[in-house]
Design an enzyme around this catalytic site. Sequence first.
Site: not given
Length: 284
Positions: A26, A75
Amino acid sequence: MKITVDISGETQVYGIFGYPVKHSKSPQFQTSAFSYYNIPAVYVPFEVKPENLKTAVEAVKALNIKGINITVPHKEYIIQYINEVSEEVLYIGACNTVKNIDGYLIGYNTDAYGFIKGLKELEPNLAGKNVLVLGAGGASRAVVYGLIKEGVNKIYQANRTIEKVFKIQKDFLKLTKFAEEIIIPIPYEKIECCVLDSVDIIVNTTSVGLREEDKPLFNYEAISSKHIVVDIIYKRTPLIETANKKGCKWQDGLSMLLYQGAKAFEIWTGKNAPIEVMKKAILL
Ligand code: ATR
């Protein structure tokens, strides 16, 4: 491709929380997108140990970090620390993108979008399709959510721990009263004999295939050219190798990675993600 960023007093900070986070692609592709628009921003990896997650989220507010992506293992756990979550986060139970608006944190899940956007490059019409989903962990929940939203006919879901599929069926009753008819739990041993012929799409959401010594989840040789095969692992796994050999349409995890990141960029900046630029940066 080398991306240079001018740092100044106006530089905005974005980043990703993970543990580990070293492998993350990312930073390279999000930075390429900021750079494309001349947005004065950096995107950095933050290695956040699970016991420090709460403090790290407070730091997002305290340091005015504009946006973060969240990866394994945070998450699910991050949801309790943020102010507001999107509908996807509620259904999937996981958040991979946070936007900071003056200290108010909104959580999103762009994984389902990323998966579907990638899959549609292979098959634009998912409605009515039958899908075999391998695995019932966190990642599979985004995949199943996306598939249900697209109106697939059946999702045969296999997992070593089959109870997790029953849990997913139950959890998705909030999304559709037909969750128990759409999601069919199936043991790995029954795939070849009983479902492979009737499925159009096969998706691996497990970590199996990442390591050399991993045993296949079922007999991949039984796959035929009519199957569309997706593995959400980034590298070429034995499943993908077999799909390629059999002449199937296939896709590895880079497409889902790209499109979930593109959506996050759009949520943060309000600008259209420069897909080709980001794709090039991912392949570096
Ligand atoms: P993620 O968030 O990436 O989905 P996860 O929630 O830990 O990670 O889920 C990992 C998935 O890979 C699960 O479906 C897991 O199966 P179990 O639920 O039975 O543990 C699957 N998995 C991991 N290693 C596996 C193995 N050696 N054989 C079969 N399935 C495996």
